[in-house]
Design a protein around this motif. Structure first.
Motif, short mmCIF file in Angstrom:
data_model
loop_
_atom_site.label_atom_id
_atom_site.label_comp_id
_atom_site.label_asym_id
_atom_site.label_seq_id
_atom_site.Cartn_x
_atom_site.Cartn_y
_atom_site.Cartn_z
N TRP A 57 -16.45 -36.07 28.15
CA TRP A 57 -16.24 -35.43 29.48
C TRP A 57 -17.68 -34.71 30.02
O TRP A 57 -18.60 -34.24 29.16
CB TRP A 57 -15.35 -34.34 29.26
CG TRP A 57 -13.79 -34.71 29.15
CD1 TRP A 57 -13.15 -35.03 30.31
CD2 TRP A 57 -13.01 -34.98 28.02
NE1 TRP A 57 -11.73 -35.36 29.44
CE2 TRP A 57 -11.86 -35.29 28.30
CE3 TRP A 57 -13.55 -35.06 26.59
CZ2 TRP A 57 -10.85 -35.77 27.51
CZ3 TRP A 57 -12.56 -35.52 25.49
CH2 TRP A 57 -11.29 -35.47 26.05
N TYR A 58 -18.09 -35.18 31.16
CA TYR A 58 -19.26 -34.57 31.49
C TYR A 58 -18.87 -33.90 32.87
O TYR A 58 -18.38 -34.30 33.78
CB TYR A 58 -20.16 -35.75 31.96
CG TYR A 58 -21.44 -35.28 32.56
CD1 TYR A 58 -22.52 -34.89 31.89
CD2 TYR A 58 -21.88 -35.30 33.89
CE1 TYR A 58 -23.60 -34.29 32.37
CE2 TYR A 58 -22.92 -35.13 34.40
CZ TYR A 58 -23.94 -34.39 33.63
OH TYR A 58 -25.07 -34.08 34.33
N ASN A 59 -19.34 -32.66 32.97
CA ASN A 59 -19.02 -31.76 34.12
C ASN A 59 -20.23 -31.79 35.20
O ASN A 59 -21.50 -31.46 35.30
CB ASN A 59 -19.26 -30.30 33.90
CG ASN A 59 -18.66 -29.38 34.91
OD1 ASN A 59 -18.41 -29.81 36.31
ND2 ASN A 59 -18.55 -28.06 34.65
N SER A 66 -12.49 -26.40 32.07
CA SER A 66 -12.26 -26.50 30.69
C SER A 66 -11.57 -27.83 30.54
O SER A 66 -10.99 -28.46 31.15
CB SER A 66 -11.43 -25.59 30.16
OG SER A 66 -10.08 -25.65 30.60
N THR A 83 -12.38 -27.33 24.92
CA THR A 83 -13.44 -26.75 24.81
C THR A 83 -13.49 -25.11 24.34
O THR A 83 -12.58 -24.45 24.75
CB THR A 83 -14.19 -26.58 26.25
OG1 THR A 83 -13.05 -26.19 27.29
CG2 THR A 83 -14.35 -28.15 26.72
N GLY A 101 -14.95 -20.94 26.71
CA GLY A 101 -14.46 -22.31 26.56
C GLY A 101 -14.96 -23.14 27.65
O GLY A 101 -14.37 -23.99 28.31
N LEU A 103 -17.07 -25.19 30.52
CA LEU A 103 -18.06 -26.31 30.33
C LEU A 103 -18.81 -26.31 31.84
O LEU A 103 -18.10 -26.34 32.82
CB LEU A 103 -17.16 -27.68 30.29
CG LEU A 103 -18.08 -28.95 29.95
CD1 LEU A 103 -18.63 -28.68 28.63
CD2 LEU A 103 -17.13 -29.99 30.03
N GLN A 107 -23.03 -29.91 31.45
CA GLN A 107 -22.70 -29.96 30.03
C GLN A 107 -21.62 -30.96 29.67
O GLN A 107 -20.86 -31.62 30.56
CB GLN A 107 -21.92 -28.56 29.61
CG GLN A 107 -23.21 -27.50 29.52
CD GLN A 107 -22.67 -26.02 29.39
OE1 GLN A 107 -21.40 -25.85 29.60
NE2 GLN A 107 -23.14 -25.31 28.35
N ARG A 108 -21.82 -31.43 28.54
CA ARG A 108 -20.63 -32.30 28.10
C ARG A 108 -19.86 -31.75 26.88
O ARG A 108 -20.06 -30.88 25.94
CB ARG A 108 -21.42 -33.64 27.32
CG ARG A 108 -22.29 -34.26 28.27
CD ARG A 108 -23.25 -35.24 27.57
NE ARG A 108 -24.27 -35.80 28.54
CZ ARG A 108 -25.25 -35.36 29.11
NH1 ARG A 108 -25.40 -33.99 28.60
NH2 ARG A 108 -25.81 -35.97 29.86
N TYR A 109 -18.71 -32.36 26.74
CA TYR A 109 -17.96 -32.24 25.77
C TYR A 109 -17.09 -33.29 25.26
O TYR A 109 -16.71 -34.55 25.88
CB TYR A 109 -16.59 -31.27 26.10
CG TYR A 109 -15.43 -31.02 25.17
CD1 TYR A 109 -15.68 -30.22 24.14
CD2 TYR A 109 -14.33 -31.74 25.14
CE1 TYR A 109 -14.80 -30.13 22.97
CE2 TYR A 109 -13.16 -31.64 24.32
CZ TYR A 109 -13.44 -30.76 23.18
OH TYR A 109 -12.63 -30.66 22.34
N SER A 110 -16.93 -33.65 23.74
CA SER A 110 -16.58 -34.84 23.44
C SER A 110 -15.42 -34.63 22.36
O SER A 110 -15.29 -33.48 21.50
CB SER A 110 -17.62 -35.81 22.88
OG SER A 110 -18.15 -35.18 21.71
N HIS A 111 -14.52 -35.64 22.18
CA HIS A 111 -13.68 -35.58 21.14
C HIS A 111 -13.31 -37.12 20.78
O HIS A 111 -13.18 -38.12 21.89
CB HIS A 111 -12.16 -34.80 21.91
CG HIS A 111 -10.96 -34.99 20.70
ND1 HIS A 111 -11.01 -34.16 19.79
CD2 HIS A 111 -10.01 -35.79 20.64
CE1 HIS A 111 -9.87 -34.11 18.96
NE2 HIS A 111 -9.37 -35.22 19.71
#
Length: 139
Positions: A57-59, A66, A83, A101, A103, A107-111
């Motif tokens: 995910w990229y904000n 979140s 997040t 939590g 983002l 910023q990025r978050y991955s799963h």
């Protein structure tokens, strides 16, 4: 995963008569990610991947967001994701204050999804506005 999605998008774009470069910009939801974020939406809202694929995910929005799984809407034996690294939906909701939590823009978050099934998730501050998403994981 990314190569298959790029090739599929390129094929669709070329069939429609658009350039390959334009098609690459349309892949996933944002820069360096599979799912991007607008003010109150995930783009795309639904994504299908294979077991073992990582989703990023990229904000690309100016707002903080979140990525928070609905705990009751993920497959049995699947790892919970949110997040901030929270282990439950209740903990993620309780900790949210706009910073814990969050983002932020850029910023990025991955799963990585290891269990097949449907995973529903949401953005805590924008849930009421309908910012929800779904990842379908196929074998």
């Amino acid at each position: 995963m990314h190569r298959r999605r790029v090739l599929a998008t390129l094929g669709t774009a070329l069939a429609a008569g658009t350039s390959g470069c334009a098609a690459l910009g349309a892949v996933g939801g944002g820069v360096d990610g599979d799912v991007g974020m607008t003010a109150v939406a995930f783009e795309p809202a639904e994504l299908t991947v294979s077991v073992g694929d990582e989703v990023v995910w990229y904000n690309n929005s100016a707002r903080a967001h979140s990525i928070t799984a609905y705990e009751e809407s993920i497959p049995d034996k699947a790892d919970y994701f949110a997040t901030g690294g929270y282990e439950t939906e209740a903990a993620a909701r309780e900790a949210w204050d706009g910073m814990n939590g969050a983002l932020e823009n850029g910023q990025r978050y991955s799963h990585t999804f290891e269990v097949p099934g449907t995973y529903d998730y949401f953005c805590i501050p924008h849930e009421r506005a309908g910012m929800v998403g779904q990842v379908v994981v196929e074998e």
